[in-house]
Scaffold this active site. Structure first.
Site, mmCIF file in Angstrom:
data_model
loop_
_atom_site.group_PDB
_atom_site.id
_atom_site.type_symbol
_atom_site.label_atom_id
_atom_site.label_comp_id
_atom_site.label_asym_id
_atom_site.label_seq_id
_atom_site.Cartn_x
_atom_site.Cartn_y
_atom_site.Cartn_z
ATOM 1 N N HIS A 1 8.008 -23.873 10.931
ATOM 2 C CA HIS A 1 6.918 -24.426 11.736
ATOM 3 C C HIS A 1 5.538 -24.280 11.111
ATOM 4 O O HIS A 1 4.660 -25.097 11.390
ATOM 5 C CB HIS A 1 6.887 -23.771 13.120
ATOM 6 C CG HIS A 1 8.078 -24.093 13.947
ATOM 7 N ND1 HIS A 1 8.151 -23.784 15.281
ATOM 8 C CD2 HIS A 1 9.253 -24.697 13.645
ATOM 9 C CE1 HIS A 1 9.312 -24.182 15.769
ATOM 10 N NE2 HIS A 1 10.007 -24.736 14.790
ATOM 11 N N CYS B 1 3.035 -3.106 4.041
ATOM 12 C CA CYS B 1 2.190 -1.973 4.416
ATOM 13 C C CYS B 1 2.874 -1.267 5.576
ATOM 14 O O CYS B 1 4.034 -1.545 5.870
ATOM 15 C CB CYS B 1 0.762 -2.403 4.739
ATOM 16 S SG CYS B 1 0.545 -3.436 6.202
ATOM 17 N N GLY B 2 2.197 -0.372 6.234
ATOM 18 C CA GLY B 2 2.817 0.356 7.337
ATOM 19 C C GLY B 2 3.351 -0.563 8.423
ATOM 20 O O GLY B 2 4.475 -0.409 8.894
ATOM 21 N N THR B 3 2.561 -1.539 8.826
ATOM 22 C CA THR B 3 2.953 -2.449 9.905
ATOM 23 C C THR B 3 3.110 -3.905 9.462
ATOM 24 O O THR B 3 3.757 -4.688 10.146
ATOM 25 C CB THR B 3 1.905 -2.443 11.033
ATOM 26 O OG1 THR B 3 0.663 -2.913 10.502
ATOM 27 C CG2 THR B 3 1.744 -1.056 11.639
ATOM 28 N N ASP C 1 0.881 -1.160 0.000
ATOM 29 C CA ASP C 1 0.000 0.000 0.000
ATOM 30 C C ASP C 1 0.921 1.212 0.000
ATOM 31 O O ASP C 1 2.142 1.072 -0.203
ATOM 32 C CB ASP C 1 -0.986 -0.035 1.181
ATOM 33 C CG ASP C 1 -0.339 0.198 2.532
ATOM 34 O OD1 ASP C 1 0.910 0.322 2.607
ATOM 35 O OD2 ASP C 1 -1.073 0.247 3.530
ATOM 36 N N HIS D 1 5.092 -30.665 12.510
ATOM 37 C CA HIS D 1 4.562 -29.381 12.042
ATOM 38 C C HIS D 1 3.575 -29.583 10.888
ATOM 39 O O HIS D 1 2.601 -28.844 10.774
ATOM 40 C CB HIS D 1 5.693 -28.462 11.623
ATOM 41 C CG HIS D 1 6.664 -28.205 12.729
ATOM 42 N ND1 HIS D 1 6.337 -27.502 13.865
ATOM 43 C CD2 HIS D 1 7.955 -28.590 12.884
ATOM 44 C CE1 HIS D 1 7.385 -27.451 14.667
ATOM 45 N NE2 HIS D 1 8.378 -28.113 14.101
#
Length: 150
Positions: free
Chosen positions: A105, A72-74, A15, A140
């Protein structure tokens, strides 16, 4: 279940908050031997991140890309949106160690990065760990299979 993504087809998008780092990652990925498909956006104008997360996730889910990278930002919003697509295991990652564990995992197939809180060099290290780490399988695999049963 996948081994690692060495030489894989990578679908990438962002974004506005991740645009600059997406643009930096593309040539670096090509230099590392990956095929890269940029799914947008093509500038830093404000966009809705779920639109781009869905595009990348659908390509990965259909097998048209081996792995996805979203910025994106985070990394959080992109991962929430991408995980709405069946077959996607998107993870927001801020350390190389978490990238390794997400692959080993969880057989993660979409990496979600923070363009605002993690610097470019660190994100490249995260991407490298993600793309070169094998899924450990064994116990796993049983757990990952349960993701699809939920």
């Amino acid at each position: 279940m996948t081994a690692n993504f060495k030489g894989a087809r990578i679908a990438i998008a962002s974004d506005h908050g991740g645009f600059e780092q997406k643009e930096s990652l593309k040539p670096w990925l090509v230099q590392q031997g990956y095929s890269v498909k940029d799914l947008g956006p093509d500038n830093e104008a404000s966009v809705d991140y779920p639109d781009y997360a869905h595009i990348v996730a659908k390509l990965v889910a259909r097998g048209e890309a081996d792995a996805g990278i979203l910025v994106c930002g985070t990394g959080l919003g992109m991962s929430i949106a991408a995980n709405k697509v069946k077959g996607i295991r998107a993870v927001p990652v801020t350390t190389p160690e978490f990238a390794q564990l997400a692959r080993e995992h969880n057989d993660a197939n979409v990496l979600c990065l923070s363009g605002r809180f993690v610097d470019d060099a660190s994100n490249k290290h995260i991407v490298q760990e993600f793309l070169t780490t094998d899924f450990a399988e064994g116990r796993h695999a049983r757990r990952v299979a349960k993701f699809e049963d939920a």
